[in-house]
Design a protein around this motif. Sequence first.
Motif, PDB file in Angstrom:
ATOM      1  N   GLN A   1      21.806-109.144 -27.104  1.00 61.14           N
ATOM      2  CA  GLN A   1      22.112-108.871 -28.507  1.00 61.14           C
ATOM      3  C   GLN A   1      21.226-107.772 -29.112  1.00 61.14           C
ATOM      4  O   GLN A   1      21.554-107.228 -30.159  1.00 61.14           O
ATOM      5  CB  GLN A   1      21.960-110.145 -29.344  1.00 61.14           C
TER       6      GLN A   1
ATOM      7  N   LYS B   1      19.382-104.126 -28.438  1.00 66.16           N
ATOM      8  CA  LYS B   1      19.408-102.965 -27.555  1.00 66.16           C
ATOM      9  C   LYS B   1      18.559-101.846 -28.160  1.00 66.16           C
ATOM     10  O   LYS B   1      18.520-101.680 -29.382  1.00 66.16           O
ATOM     11  CB  LYS B   1      20.842-102.440 -27.379  1.00 66.16           C
TER      12      LYS B   1
ATOM     13  N   ILE C   1      19.474-101.525 -31.989  1.00 66.83           N
ATOM     14  CA  ILE C   1      20.751-102.139 -32.351  1.00 66.83           C
ATOM     15  C   ILE C   1      20.651-103.663 -32.229  1.00 66.83           C
ATOM     16  O   ILE C   1      20.158-104.188 -31.233  1.00 66.83           O
ATOM     17  CB  ILE C   1      21.881-101.638 -31.432  1.00 66.83           C
TER      18      ILE C   1
ATOM     19  N   ASP D   1      23.274-106.647 -32.041  1.00 65.80           N
ATOM     20  CA  ASP D   1      24.690-106.919 -31.822  1.00 65.80           C
ATOM     21  C   ASP D   1      24.999-108.318 -32.332  1.00 65.80           C
ATOM     22  O   ASP D   1      24.535-109.317 -31.781  1.00 65.80           O
ATOM     23  CB  ASP D   1      25.018-106.798 -30.335  1.00 65.80           C
ATOM     24  N   LYS D   2      25.800-108.404 -33.398  1.00 64.26           N
ATOM     25  CA  LYS D   2      26.096-109.678 -34.049  1.00 64.26           C
ATOM     26  C   LYS D   2      27.544-110.101 -33.829  1.00 64.26           C
ATOM     27  O   LYS D   2      28.130-110.766 -34.664  1.00 64.26           O
ATOM     28  CB  LYS D   2      25.778-109.577 -35.541  1.00 64.26           C
TER      29      LYS D   2
ATOM     30  N   VAL E   1      27.894-104.625 -35.285  1.00 63.74           N
ATOM     31  CA  VAL E   1      26.628-104.144 -34.738  1.00 63.74           C
ATOM     32  C   VAL E   1      25.851-103.507 -35.877  1.00 63.74           C
ATOM     33  O   VAL E   1      26.422-102.859 -36.763  1.00 63.74           O
ATOM     34  CB  VAL E   1      26.808-103.148 -33.579  1.00 63.74           C
TER      35      VAL E   1
ATOM     36  N   TYR F   1      30.635 -97.857 -29.947  1.00 69.31           N
ATOM     37  CA  TYR F   1      30.984 -99.210 -30.393  1.00 69.31           C
ATOM     38  C   TYR F   1      32.413 -99.277 -30.927  1.00 69.31           C
ATOM     39  O   TYR F   1      33.017-100.355 -30.905  1.00 69.31           O
ATOM     40  CB  TYR F   1      29.964 -99.717 -31.403  1.00 69.31           C
TER      41      TYR F   1
ATOM     42  N   GLU G   1      34.301 -99.927 -27.831  1.00 74.07           N
ATOM     43  CA  GLU G   1      34.106-101.295 -27.352  1.00 74.07           C
ATOM     44  C   GLU G   1      34.817-102.333 -28.217  1.00 74.07           C
ATOM     45  O   GLU G   1      34.750-103.533 -27.923  1.00 74.07           O
ATOM     46  CB  GLU G   1      32.607-101.610 -27.278  1.00 74.07           C
TER      47      GLU G   1
ATOM     48  N   LYS H   1      34.367-103.089 -31.584  1.00 67.49           N
ATOM     49  CA  LYS H   1      33.662-103.744 -32.677  1.00 67.49           C
ATOM     50  C   LYS H   1      34.428-103.551 -33.984  1.00 67.49           C
ATOM     51  O   LYS H   1      35.222-102.613 -34.144  1.00 67.49           O
ATOM     52  CB  LYS H   1      32.246-103.169 -32.816  1.00 67.49           C
TER      53      LYS H   1
ATOM     54  N   PHE I   1      30.255-101.185 -37.930  1.00 68.21           N
ATOM     55  CA  PHE I   1      28.943-100.650 -37.551  1.00 68.21           C
ATOM     56  C   PHE I   1      28.128-100.597 -38.829  1.00 68.21           C
ATOM     57  O   PHE I   1      28.371 -99.764 -39.709  1.00 68.21           O
ATOM     58  CB  PHE I   1      29.091 -99.254 -36.941  1.00 68.21           C
TER      59      PHE I   1
END
Length: 279
Positions: A178, A180, A196, A198-199, A203, A231, A234, A236, A239
């Motif tokens: 989570q 980075k 970062i 990650d939630k 993110v 992201y 990916e 998400k 952001f």
Amino acid sequence: MDYHSDRFEDFSLMIYMGNSLIGLLPANLKDNTLYSHQGLTYGGLFLESNYSIDSIFIALRDYLIEFEIEYLKIRSLPVIYQSANSKRVTNYLQGISSILYHSNKVLAIDYSLPLNIHKTKLKHYRKNHIKGFEIREESSFESFWNRVLIPRLKSRHNTSPVHTLNEITLLKSRFIEQIKQYNIYLKGEILAGITIFDKGHVVKSQYGATNDLGENQRALEYLFIELIYKYKTEGKRYFSMGTVMDDAYPEGYNVGLMRQKIELGCKEYQQDYYEIKLV
């Protein structure tokens, strides 16, 4: 939260219906007031569905009065983090005799909308492709903390990061996937970095900083745009670039920082803080 437990008088609560845990309130006690935990960026009251919020607040009030606590200061989640249940809590707080005593501006990119990065930033981003920047995901925070973040905050704002190097390293060990760290280099020299969190569907750039050489090369801006694209790819939903609140400015927020985040494609979201008088 125990990494900074020495800074707060913890008074976090768990709420039960019979033997079933139905609610959590991360909180700390200060004087005669219970706060949504001041060591957390977000927080508030988290509830399971299908239970009466009114009944839960009555029980919570009665419990706190037993400890001679006079005020409850509780925050709502920004919209980007809200679930159906947290929206119920926010709506309840808005509907009772609470006082809205503070609001944060939270800046985030909504990936469901077309990206809206300022054309000047995109022009520099495209030009900087040929410079030979190298972006690395690092397992250690030491280079960024000691060579970029701490010196930058000290020289520009005479402050220190909220997390020490030891604290962020400890958090990383507990949340390996989570948290980075991305650093950007030119000819082997570190220029900037972004930490970062990650939630899940969000993110958040917890820290972003550059040194003087990186500022001249627009390295932090380049790294942000690279991560924004990454992201989005990916899948998400948001952001987040966090808050811009700063009491040193007449407006109550950092005007230049807000402009920078908006030019990277962010929209403004609100996080509200409510005060409830218990007695």
